[in-house]
Write a protein that holds these residues in place. Structure first.
Motif, short mmCIF file in Angstrom:
data_model
loop_
_atom_site.label_atom_id
_atom_site.label_comp_id
_atom_site.label_asym_id
_atom_site.label_seq_id
_atom_site.Cartn_x
_atom_site.Cartn_y
_atom_site.Cartn_z
N THR A 34 0.88 -1.40 -0.23
CA THR A 34 0.14 -0.43 -0.37
C THR A 34 0.69 1.32 -0.18
O THR A 34 1.86 2.00 0.76
N TRP A 170 -11.03 3.96 4.80
CA TRP A 170 -9.32 3.22 4.52
C TRP A 170 -10.08 2.16 5.50
O TRP A 170 -8.86 1.05 4.77
N THR A 171 -10.96 1.41 5.74
CA THR A 171 -10.47 0.00 6.42
C THR A 171 -10.60 -0.80 5.86
O THR A 171 -10.35 -2.05 5.19
N ARG A 174 -7.33 -1.67 3.70
CA ARG A 174 -6.38 -2.18 4.39
C ARG A 174 -6.47 -3.63 4.02
O ARG A 174 -6.24 -4.65 3.88
N ALA A 177 -5.66 -4.25 0.88
CA ALA A 177 -4.17 -5.16 0.77
C ALA A 177 -3.71 -6.35 1.13
O ALA A 177 -3.50 -7.40 1.04
N ASP A 178 -5.11 -5.96 1.82
CA ASP A 178 -4.48 -8.01 3.47
C ASP A 178 -4.86 -9.25 1.76
O ASP A 178 -3.92 -9.72 2.76
N VAL A 196 -2.08 4.27 6.99
CA VAL A 196 -2.13 3.33 6.71
C VAL A 196 -1.66 2.01 5.21
O VAL A 196 -1.39 1.55 4.57
N ASP A 198 2.23 1.37 3.93
CA ASP A 198 3.36 0.77 4.01
C ASP A 198 4.61 1.31 3.29
O ASP A 198 5.65 0.96 4.33
#
Length: 302
Positions: A34, A170-171, A174, A177-178, A196, A198
């Motif tokens: 991210t 943004w939740t 994430r 991305a996970d 948020v 990385d």
């Protein structure tokens, strides 16, 4: 066999007439990261995004998306985009638009899951013209995700959202991305990037001037600030390592290049009620990097 990076930009140069918007920019982003793309207005961020999407022809350089050209990657559904000025067709329902877009991809995100992921439950029968600003952004996200793209490009995605909407958005990011998606976003909300991302890539004058984790980028700014309650007549400017003093009512904020030395002098001179010591924020770091005009990347990550 090593898989190609999600995004591989080499020597990208973009011109608009006599204006140099992107100046030989290099950037490699592995799958699953991210990444926040930061910089002032006119820094070249949107031009980079447009070049990645094949919306402009660069003057020089190359762009690879999972080993494909931008045009091939877009056709194959490898990349989804949520642009700053994205529009929706009027006089149509959300579900109709979403169905049309999903049909254009060889691989489609399952509708029920897409509705939940994008947070558009209850909106499919609503007219596009009746959507609020935040709801439009959510629908644009659903369209960007319609082809289940491994790379997602977002240009100021939360600009029309309230605080609750931004947090929910943004939740979702994430979670993507996970699940292995690569998320690259440009934003002026640096608190979002700090929370948020990385990795942070700072662009100035069309070049990468910093590239690393938020902690690495913030570490480029030396010094700390010390805040406390003090009497208006307390003299602080001559204390060791102090570079600036600001007063807001009864609260004093002291900028220092050596917090330990300044604190010792402050304690020797009297008490420090409501004491708070903090390092540089991401905003401090980005503003410093832009203003100092670095021409070589700092803390590059590969």
């Amino acid at each position: 066999m090593t898989s190609p990076p999600a995004l591989d930009i080499t020597g990208l140069t973009v011109r608009y007439g006599d204006t140099l918007a992107v100046d030989g920019l290099d950037l490699t982003i592995p799958s699953g990261q991210t990444v926040a793309l930061l910089g002032a207005n006119g820094a070249g961020k949107s031009s980079v995004v447009n070049a990645v999407l094949g919306l402009l022809n660069p003057a020089a350089g190359s762009v690879g998306i999972l080993g494909r050209t931008p045009a091939d990657a877009v056709r194959a559904g490898c990349v989804g985009a949520m642009l700053q000025h994205g529009g929706l067709p009027s006089e149509a329902r959300v579900g109709e638009v979403l169905d049309l877009v999903r049909r254009s991809f060889p691989t489609r995100w399952p509708l029920d899951d897409l509705v939940v992921t994008a947070g558009i439950d209850g909106l499919l029968e609503r007219s596009v013209d009746a959507l609020s600003g935040g709801q439009r952004q959510r629908v644009l996200l659903a369209l960007a995700l319609a082809g289940a793209p491994p790379l997602l490009l977002l240009d100021e995605p939360t600009s029309a959202m309230d605080v609750e909407g931004r947090r929910a958005f943004w939740t979702t990011m994430r979670g993507l991305a996970d699940a292995g998606h690569t998320v690259v976003f440009a934003t002026h909300h640096l608190d979002e990037a700090d929370a948020v991302a990385d990795r942070v890539v700072v662009v100035a004058a069309g070049r990468v001037v910093a590239d690393g984790s938020t902690a690495q980028v913030k570490a480029r700014v030396t010094g700390r600030t010390i805040s406390f309650t003090a009497a208006p007549d307390r003299r602080l400017e001559s204390l060791p390592a102090v570079t600036g003093v600001a007063r807001h009512g009864g609260t004093v904020t002291v900028a220092t290049t050596d917090a330990d030395a300044t604190l010792r002098a402050l304690l020797a001179d009297g008490g420090l009620p409501d004491l708070e010591v903090r390092g540089a924020t991401l905003e401090d770091a980005v503003l410093s990097l832009i203003s100092t005009g670095h021409t070589h990347p700092i803390g590059a990550v590969r």
